[in-house]
Design an enzyme around this catalytic site. Structure first.
Site, PDB file in Angstrom:
ATOM      1  N   ASN A  72     -13.746   0.037  -5.977  1.00 31.62           N
ATOM      2  CA  ASN A  72     -12.631  -0.878  -6.172  1.00 31.62           C
ATOM      3  C   ASN A  72     -12.962  -2.133  -5.362  1.00 31.62           C
ATOM      4  OD1 ASN A  72     -10.222  -2.255  -6.033  1.00 31.62           O
ATOM      5  ND2 ASN A  72      -8.995  -0.488  -5.397  1.00 31.62           N
TER       6      ASN A  72
ATOM      7  N   ARG B 210     -12.574   0.093 -10.708  1.00 38.39           N
ATOM      8  CA  ARG B 210     -11.291  -0.555 -10.967  1.00 38.39           C
ATOM      9  C   ARG B 210     -11.595  -1.972 -11.442  1.00 38.39           C
ATOM     10  NH1 ARG B 210      -6.587  -1.923  -6.576  1.00 38.39           N
ATOM     11  NH2 ARG B 210      -5.060  -2.718  -8.057  1.00 38.39           N
TER      12      ARG B 210
ATOM     13  N   HIS C  12      -1.430  -3.422 -11.362  1.00 39.28           N
ATOM     14  CA  HIS C  12      -1.201  -2.187 -10.591  1.00 39.28           C
ATOM     15  C   HIS C  12      -1.091  -0.966 -11.503  1.00 39.28           C
ATOM     16  CE1 HIS C  12       0.504  -4.663  -7.011  1.00 39.28           C
ATOM     17  NE2 HIS C  12      -0.720  -4.236  -6.724  1.00 39.28           N
TER      18      HIS C  12
ATOM     19  N   HIS D 276       5.730  -0.567  -6.350  1.00 40.82           N
ATOM     20  CA  HIS D 276       4.445  -0.489  -5.642  1.00 40.82           C
ATOM     21  C   HIS D 276       4.449  -1.639  -4.634  1.00 40.82           C
ATOM     22  CE1 HIS D 276      -0.006   0.106  -5.295  1.00 40.82           C
ATOM     23  NE2 HIS D 276       0.145  -1.100  -4.788  1.00 40.82           N
ATOM     24  N   LEU D 277       4.724  -1.311  -3.368  1.00 41.89           N
ATOM     25  CA  LEU D 277       4.874  -2.346  -2.350  1.00 41.89           C
ATOM     26  C   LEU D 277       3.733  -2.249  -1.348  1.00 41.89           C
ATOM     27  CD1 LEU D 277       8.717  -1.836  -1.678  1.00 41.89           C
ATOM     28  CD2 LEU D 277       7.631  -3.315  -3.394  1.00 41.89           C
ATOM     29  N   GLY D 278       2.704  -3.061  -1.557  1.00 45.45           N
ATOM     30  CA  GLY D 278       1.597  -3.108  -0.615  1.00 45.45           C
ATOM     31  C   GLY D 278       1.353  -4.561  -0.263  1.00 45.45           C
TER      32      GLY D 278
ATOM     33  N   ARG E 210       0.916 -14.054  -1.442  1.00 47.33           N
ATOM     34  CA  ARG E 210       1.183 -14.681  -2.749  1.00 47.33           C
ATOM     35  C   ARG E 210       2.666 -14.978  -2.917  1.00 47.33           C
ATOM     36  NH1 ARG E 210      -1.762 -10.107  -6.251  1.00 47.33           N
ATOM     37  NH2 ARG E 210      -2.791  -9.354  -4.387  1.00 47.33           N
TER      38      ARG E 210
ATOM     39  N   ASP F 296       1.351  -9.086   7.270  1.00 41.28           N
ATOM     40  CA  ASP F 296       1.415  -7.654   7.526  1.00 41.28           C
ATOM     41  C   ASP F 296       2.850  -7.246   7.864  1.00 41.28           C
ATOM     42  OD1 ASP F 296       1.279  -5.108   8.941  1.00 41.28           O
ATOM     43  OD2 ASP F 296      -0.889  -5.416   8.921  1.00 41.28           O
ATOM     44  N   MET F 297       3.417  -6.372   7.040  1.00 36.06           N
ATOM     45  CA  MET F 297       4.821  -5.987   7.230  1.00 36.06           C
ATOM     46  C   MET F 297       5.074  -5.369   8.598  1.00 36.06           C
ATOM     47  SD  MET F 297       7.832  -6.058   6.066  1.00 36.06           S
ATOM     48  CE  MET F 297       7.829  -6.435   4.318  1.00 36.06           C
ATOM     49  N   ARG F 298       4.090  -4.614   9.101  1.00 34.64           N
ATOM     50  CA  ARG F 298       4.284  -4.010  10.433  1.00 34.64           C
ATOM     51  C   ARG F 298       4.494  -5.086  11.487  1.00 34.64           C
ATOM     52  NH1 ARG F 298      -0.738  -0.115   9.634  1.00 34.64           N
ATOM     53  NH2 ARG F 298      -1.307  -2.043   8.608  1.00 34.64           N
TER      54      ARG F 298
ATOM     55  N   ILE G  93       3.652  -0.394   2.113  1.00 36.81           N
ATOM     56  CA  ILE G  93       5.009  -0.644   2.622  1.00 36.81           C
ATOM     57  C   ILE G  93       5.964   0.411   2.072  1.00 36.81           C
ATOM     58  CG2 ILE G  93       6.924  -2.292   2.653  1.00 36.81           C
ATOM     59  CD1 ILE G  93       4.810  -4.548   2.353  1.00 36.81           C
TER      60      ILE G  93
ATOM     61  N   GLU H 164      -4.977   5.577  -6.450  1.00 34.05           N
ATOM     62  CA  GLU H 164      -5.678   4.909  -7.553  1.00 34.05           C
ATOM     63  C   GLU H 164      -7.089   5.459  -7.725  1.00 34.05           C
ATOM     64  OE1 GLU H 164      -4.461   1.545  -5.330  1.00 34.05           O
ATOM     65  OE2 GLU H 164      -3.820   0.459  -7.123  1.00 34.05           O
TER      66      GLU H 164
HETATM   67  P1  ADP Z   1      -3.230  -3.226  -0.550  1.00 37.40           P
HETATM   68  O1  ADP Z   1      -2.391  -3.927  -1.574  1.00 37.40           O
HETATM   69  O2  ADP Z   1      -4.176  -4.125   0.174  1.00 37.40           O
HETATM   70  O3  ADP Z   1      -3.823  -1.908  -1.025  1.00 37.40           O
HETATM   71  P2  ADP Z   1      -1.574  -1.481   1.085  1.00 37.40           P
HETATM   72  O4  ADP Z   1      -0.973  -0.688  -0.020  1.00 37.40           O
HETATM   73  O5  ADP Z   1      -2.544  -0.805   1.986  1.00 37.40           O
HETATM   74  O6  ADP Z   1      -2.161  -2.849   0.590  1.00 37.40           O
HETATM   75  O7  ADP Z   1      -0.327  -2.008   1.976  1.00 37.40           O
HETATM   76  C1  ADP Z   1      -0.530  -2.857   3.065  1.00 37.40           C
HETATM   77  C2  ADP Z   1       0.852  -3.188   3.631  1.00 37.40           C
HETATM   78  O8  ADP Z   1       1.490  -1.962   4.060  1.00 37.40           O
HETATM   79  C3  ADP Z   1       0.798  -4.107   4.846  1.00 37.40           C
HETATM   80  O9  ADP Z   1       1.798  -5.101   4.739  1.00 37.40           O
HETATM   81  C4  ADP Z   1       1.139  -3.158   5.976  1.00 37.40           C
HETATM   82  O10 ADP Z   1       1.775  -3.817   7.031  1.00 37.40           O
HETATM   83  C5  ADP Z   1       2.113  -2.233   5.296  1.00 37.40           C
HETATM   84  N1  ADP Z   1       2.325  -1.025   6.102  1.00 37.40           N
HETATM   85  C6  ADP Z   1       1.442  -0.049   6.369  1.00 37.40           C
HETATM   86  N2  ADP Z   1       2.009   0.854   7.223  1.00 37.40           N
HETATM   87  C7  ADP Z   1       3.263   0.410   7.488  1.00 37.40           C
HETATM   88  C8  ADP Z   1       4.354   0.889   8.299  1.00 37.40           C
HETATM   89  N3  ADP Z   1       4.249   1.996   9.007  1.00 37.40           N
HETATM   90  N4  ADP Z   1       5.490   0.159   8.322  1.00 37.40           N
HETATM   91  C9  ADP Z   1       5.607  -0.972   7.618  1.00 37.40           C
HETATM   92  N5  ADP Z   1       4.632  -1.464   6.834  1.00 37.40           N
HETATM   93  C10 ADP Z   1       3.472  -0.795   6.775  1.00 37.40           C
END
Ligand code: ADP
Length: 408
Positions: free
Chosen positions: A11, A94, A182, A209-211, A242, A284-286, A330, A380
């Site tokens: 991927n 992918r 996705h 799908h929240l990443g 984005r 980064d959500m964290r 996320i 995936e």
């Molecule tokens: P990608 O689209 O690059 O595959 P991921 O699905 O790995 O992304 O998601 C990355 C996101 O998930 C980042 O914003 C990260 O901060 C968030 N994330 C991962 N673990 C946590 C957590 N414990 N709490 C909040 N957000 C998280």
């Protein structure tokens, strides 16, 4: 293990390469999954090798991942070190864009590659990297079968109203459509629902799908009827960097009044907007959840607001809602975001159980909730490995003289 065929999954993102090694006996089983990140900058390598084995992580030298080709060589060296006898029979890739016609995995032939190159202008940020990954894999495994798995394929079941823009018809014919992305993740979730909750699968489901990339998909009977992403993976929800949905009039303003070039606007929309742009802090959500600053909180507010808005719209497209499923980094990990998305959503049938949500259960709605709320970790890589196995199995069936197998 020695005689079991092995599938490599790749991927390739703009600056990353996710890889997996699966034995493809009766069902695919992961032997290793890993990630080479920050290719061409300060690359790193992470990998894990089945249950009980400690995960591995280290910085790479610039030469070990100066481009996708060297990143693949580094990943393969690691895999060979751990599995010296593994023979890669098939490589599954992918690929972001499969255009209007590919509605499932395709065996890569020179003709298919030419078609995928033709689609590159539709996904200029992603497709060239996917194709570079394929070229590198063909060079590394000239005898292996190569299979493309498309992020757009799952959405080819969209009805026309969710497939078109209100442009003159010839643009649709030229391929200017709402493709949706996705798809490998949604395919996996649909399969998991079918396996674990068939009645829900048969009904009206919205998957979030929240990443780092984020989108939502409305499914009826396990098939996509609408999604928040459109012509490109830029539309819909705000993402790490984005914009998500934006009035195209903003582009005219930026070009005509602020003198930006189209390339500068593209860079702004893809890499400097979203959570990063709104917070001025991080994608980064964290980091945003930990920051607690006004701007970080407002970025989260906007993210949650847009998810809730799309939830209402997609539920309308489905004529109601039987389940909401969270996945992606996320969706799988942030109890805060899940809680805030579901807050006050009783009108649509959602009643979140806070304790279950905090515990990270699979079902996080109350027993009384009209619609179920679930968290399902997506996979995936497994979807790619399954597709790769199917192609190899079809080849074996053909070799055994059973001609009624689709050549995908
Ligand atoms: P990608 O689209 O690059 O595959 P991921 O699905 O790995 O992304 O998601 C990355 C996101 O998930 C980042 O914003 C990260 O901060 C968030 N994330 C991962 N673990 C946590 C957590 N414990 N709490 C909040 N957000 C998280």
């Amino acid at each position: 293990m020695t005689n079991t065929p092995v599938a490599l999954t790749l991927n390739a993102g703009s600056s990353s390469l996710k890889f997996g090694l699966f034995s493809i006996g009766a069902t695919p089983v992961a032997m290793a999954v890993g990630l080479v990140d920050s290719i061409g900058r300060t690359p790193t390598l992470k990998a894990s090798f089945g249950a009980g084995m400690p995960p591995l992580g280290r910085d790479l030298t610039p030469a070990e991942a100066s481009d996708h080709k060297s990143a693949l060589a580094t990943a393969l060296a690691l895999l060979r070190q751990h599995f010296p006898e593994a023979q890669v029979a098939v490589v599954g890739h992918r690929v972001v864009h499969g255009g209007p016609s590919y509605d499932g995995p395709m065996r890569l032939t020179p003709q298919v590659m030419a078609e995928l190159r033709r689609l590159s202008p539709f996904a200029p940020i992603h497709q060239p990297h996917n194709l570079a990954g394929i070229d590198a894999a063909v060079a590394a495994f000239p005898d292996a079968v190569q299979v493309a798995c498309f992020d757009t394929a799952f959405h080819r079941s969209h009805p026309w109203v969710n497939d078109t823009f209100a442009l003159p018809r010839d643009y649709y014919d030229k391929g200017v459509r709402r493709y949706g992305f996705h798809g490998l993740s949604y395919d996996y979730i649909s399969g998991e629902l079918n396996r674990t909750a068939p009645l829900i699968h048969a009904g009206r489901v919205i998957v979030a799908h929240l990443g780092n990339g984020a989108s939502m998909c409305a499914m009826l009977g396990g098939r996509s009827v609408a999604s928040t992403m459109g012509f490109t993976a830029l539309d819909g929800l705000p993402m790490g960097t984005r914009t998500g949905q934006i009035d195209p009039g903003v582009i005219f303003y930026l070009v005509q009044q602020e003198g930006m070039t189209i390339d500068e606007v593209r860079d702004l929309f893809y890499t400097r907007s979203g959570l990063l742009g709104l917070s001025g802090l991080s994608n980064d959500m964290r980091a945003l959840e930990a920051a607690g600053s006004t701007q970080a909180n407002e970025a989260i507010d906007y993210f949650v607001f847009r998810i809730r808005r799309e939830l209402g719209g997609l539920a309308a497209a489905l004529g109601g809602l039987d389940a909401l499923v969270f996945c992606g980094g996320i969706g799988e990990n942030s109890r805060l975001i899940r809680e805030r998305v579901c807050e006050g959503m009783g009108w649509i049938g959602l009643d979140l159980d806070r304790a279950r949500n905090a515990a990270g259960d699979t079902v996080i709605s109350t027993d009384m909730s009209r619609a179920r709320v679930m968290v399902i970790p997506t996979n995936e890589e497994l979807v790619i490995a399954r597709a790769a196995k199917k192609v190899v199995d079809a080849d074996s069936a053909c070799a055994a003289g059973r001609p009624n197998v689709r050549n995908t």
